[in-house]
Design an enzyme around this catalytic site. Sequence first.
Site, PDB file in Angstrom:
ATOM      1  N   LEU A  10      23.765  80.971  -4.620  1.00  0.00           N
ATOM      2  CA  LEU A  10      23.045  79.340  -4.628  1.00  0.00           C
ATOM      3  C   LEU A  10      23.370  78.911  -5.985  1.00  0.00           C
ATOM      4  O   LEU A  10      22.774  77.726  -6.103  1.00  0.00           O
ATOM      5  CB  LEU A  10      21.903  79.348  -3.821  1.00  0.00           C
ATOM      6  CG  LEU A  10      21.788  79.733  -2.477  1.00  0.00           C
ATOM      7  CD1 LEU A  10      20.305  79.205  -1.792  1.00  0.00           C
ATOM      8  CD2 LEU A  10      22.719  79.358  -1.809  1.00  0.00           C
ATOM      9  N   ASP A  34      21.448  85.292  -1.763  1.00  0.00           N
ATOM     10  CA  ASP A  34      20.543  84.771  -2.829  1.00  0.00           C
ATOM     11  C   ASP A  34      19.016  85.158  -2.650  1.00  0.00           C
ATOM     12  O   ASP A  34      18.683  85.534  -1.547  1.00  0.00           O
ATOM     13  CB  ASP A  34      20.680  83.235  -3.045  1.00  0.00           C
ATOM     14  CG  ASP A  34      20.238  82.974  -4.372  1.00  0.00           C
ATOM     15  OD1 ASP A  34      21.336  82.360  -5.136  1.00  0.00           O
ATOM     16  OD2 ASP A  34      19.299  82.929  -4.943  1.00  0.00           O
ATOM     17  N   ILE A  35      18.251  85.164  -3.638  1.00  0.00           N
ATOM     18  CA  ILE A  35      16.945  85.450  -3.582  1.00  0.00           C
ATOM     19  C   ILE A  35      16.047  84.401  -2.710  1.00  0.00           C
ATOM     20  O   ILE A  35      15.112  84.717  -2.073  1.00  0.00           O
ATOM     21  CB  ILE A  35      16.314  85.691  -4.876  1.00  0.00           C
ATOM     22  CG1 ILE A  35      14.684  86.350  -4.588  1.00  0.00           C
ATOM     23  CG2 ILE A  35      15.953  84.135  -5.588  1.00  0.00           C
ATOM     24  CD1 ILE A  35      14.568  87.260  -5.682  1.00  0.00           C
ATOM     25  N   ARG A  36      16.695  83.202  -2.527  1.00  0.00           N
ATOM     26  CA  ARG A  36      16.157  82.049  -1.430  1.00  0.00           C
ATOM     27  C   ARG A  36      17.195  81.901  -0.746  1.00  0.00           C
ATOM     28  O   ARG A  36      18.475  82.219  -0.929  1.00  0.00           O
ATOM     29  CB  ARG A  36      15.560  80.896  -2.346  1.00  0.00           C
ATOM     30  CG  ARG A  36      16.678  80.198  -3.121  1.00  0.00           C
ATOM     31  CD  ARG A  36      16.327  79.398  -4.350  1.00  0.00           C
ATOM     32  NE  ARG A  36      17.582  79.163  -5.141  1.00  0.00           N
ATOM     33  CZ  ARG A  36      18.248  78.064  -4.899  1.00  0.00           C
ATOM     34  NH1 ARG A  36      18.125  77.327  -3.791  1.00  0.00           N
ATOM     35  NH2 ARG A  36      19.029  78.058  -5.939  1.00  0.00           N
ATOM     36  N   TYR A 140      19.412  87.433 -23.747  1.00  0.00           N
ATOM     37  CA  TYR A 140      20.660  87.090 -22.911  1.00  0.00           C
ATOM     38  C   TYR A 140      21.984  87.836 -23.415  1.00  0.00           C
ATOM     39  O   TYR A 140      22.311  88.564 -22.690  1.00  0.00           O
ATOM     40  CB  TYR A 140      20.832  85.586 -22.636  1.00  0.00           C
ATOM     41  CG  TYR A 140      21.996  85.156 -21.749  1.00  0.00           C
ATOM     42  CD1 TYR A 140      21.855  85.501 -20.505  1.00  0.00           C
ATOM     43  CD2 TYR A 140      23.023  84.642 -22.498  1.00  0.00           C
ATOM     44  CE1 TYR A 140      23.001  84.951 -19.686  1.00  0.00           C
ATOM     45  CE2 TYR A 140      24.014  83.934 -21.549  1.00  0.00           C
ATOM     46  CZ  TYR A 140      23.963  84.181 -20.163  1.00  0.00           C
ATOM     47  OH  TYR A 140      24.921  83.786 -19.340  1.00  0.00           O
ATOM     48  N   LYS A 144      24.159  90.711 -21.745  1.00  0.00           N
ATOM     49  CA  LYS A 144      25.492  90.650 -21.625  1.00  0.00           C
ATOM     50  C   LYS A 144      26.494  91.766 -22.394  1.00  0.00           C
ATOM     51  O   LYS A 144      27.548  92.333 -21.780  1.00  0.00           O
ATOM     52  CB  LYS A 144      26.212  89.161 -21.994  1.00  0.00           C
ATOM     53  CG  LYS A 144      25.586  88.116 -21.254  1.00  0.00           C
ATOM     54  CD  LYS A 144      26.051  88.045 -19.865  1.00  0.00           C
ATOM     55  CE  LYS A 144      25.821  87.113 -18.867  1.00  0.00           C
ATOM     56  NZ  LYS A 144      26.039  87.362 -17.413  1.00  0.00           N
TER      57      LYS A 144
HETATM   58  C1  AKB Z   1      23.846  79.516 -21.011  1.00  0.00           C
HETATM   59  O1  AKB Z   1      23.830  78.493 -21.863  1.00  0.00           O
HETATM   60  O2  AKB Z   1      23.016  80.363 -21.003  1.00  0.00           O
HETATM   61  C2  AKB Z   1      25.298  79.686 -20.108  1.00  0.00           C
HETATM   62  C3  AKB Z   1      26.074  80.589 -20.720  1.00  0.00           C
HETATM   63  C4  AKB Z   1      27.020  79.798 -21.988  1.00  0.00           C
HETATM   64  O3  AKB Z   1      26.295  81.694 -20.550  1.00  0.00           O
HETATM   65  N1  AKB Z   1      25.859  78.574 -19.850  1.00  0.00           N
END
Ligand code: AKB
Length: 312
Positions: A10, A34-36, A140, A144
């Site tokens: 979602l 999805d979780i919801r 993040y 990644k």
């Molecule tokens: C974000 O801004 O976190 C994402 C991405 C570029 O991975 N849109």
Amino acid sequence: MKKILVTGALGQIGSELVTALRETYGTDNVIATDIRSTEAEKEKGPFEVLDVTDADAMFAIAKKYNVDTMMHLAALLSATAEKAPKKAWDLNMGGLVNALEVSRELNLQFFTPSSIGAFGPDTPKDNTPQDTIQRPTTMYGVNKVAGELLCDYYFHRFGLDTRGVRFPGLISYVTPPGGGTTDYAVEIYYEAVKSKAYTSYIGKGTYMDMMYMPDAIRAIITLMEADGSKLKHHNAFNISAISAAPEDFEKAIQKHIPEFKLSYDVDPARQKIADSWPNGIDSTCAAEEWGFKAEYDIDKMTKDMLEKIAAK
Ligand code: AKB
């Protein structure tokens, strides 16, 4: 790909990917999770509620539908992950390990997206090569890079057919993104149509890679359908379409809405993330190994975005 399980269905990518996959492979061959959940989603095709940190539940759903492909999209984006780093680690890494393990046990073809967020301040900023220094400074980005390496590991160690791309900021009129650094590039279009003005939280002159969602969806399906013997890389292919700063969106929008006004109120947290990312990445390997080619530049995308949002 004949029967595909999609996590995070979602979300911004998932909602359009599921539609495209169902058009290509048949509604019953795409299991959205999805979780919801919403009643509307359940009416569109097979749907299961799934928390990706629950490995047993993920395995049970994959087994129940006898899937042969896993597309793992569920994740927290960069700005949200920076506010809740431990939660991001648990969800982004925990979910990925579970999805890889289920795929290993059931021998599924596997896709998960990486991001331009996998790069950091020491990465070459322009025409960023496929294989280069990464060293991201966000949670993040750490997730990644670890994810890219983990997918490579499952490929080399277990022979699992893992594939993936590094997505730029994705722009779409269907489902809004949530918690990303590049989200301004979606908001700007909605505000242009609604109020003919937008205040950007990302500063003037800040270039990042962007891509229109139809190019992103086509990239996923093309990569998954590509002849594996031709791939030198398997995961984390750089793919790019548009390198743009807020003022480039302003100019593109003003071609259709001349009175559109862009102002700035920079959010230091998201600006810091944006400053650590490349201006534009080089997608030569994706073009050579599986024929990636973006169809939308900023002007073509802007025309379509404004028309579609106005029609909404
Ligand atoms: C974000 O801004 O976190 C994402 C991405 C570029 O991975 N849109």
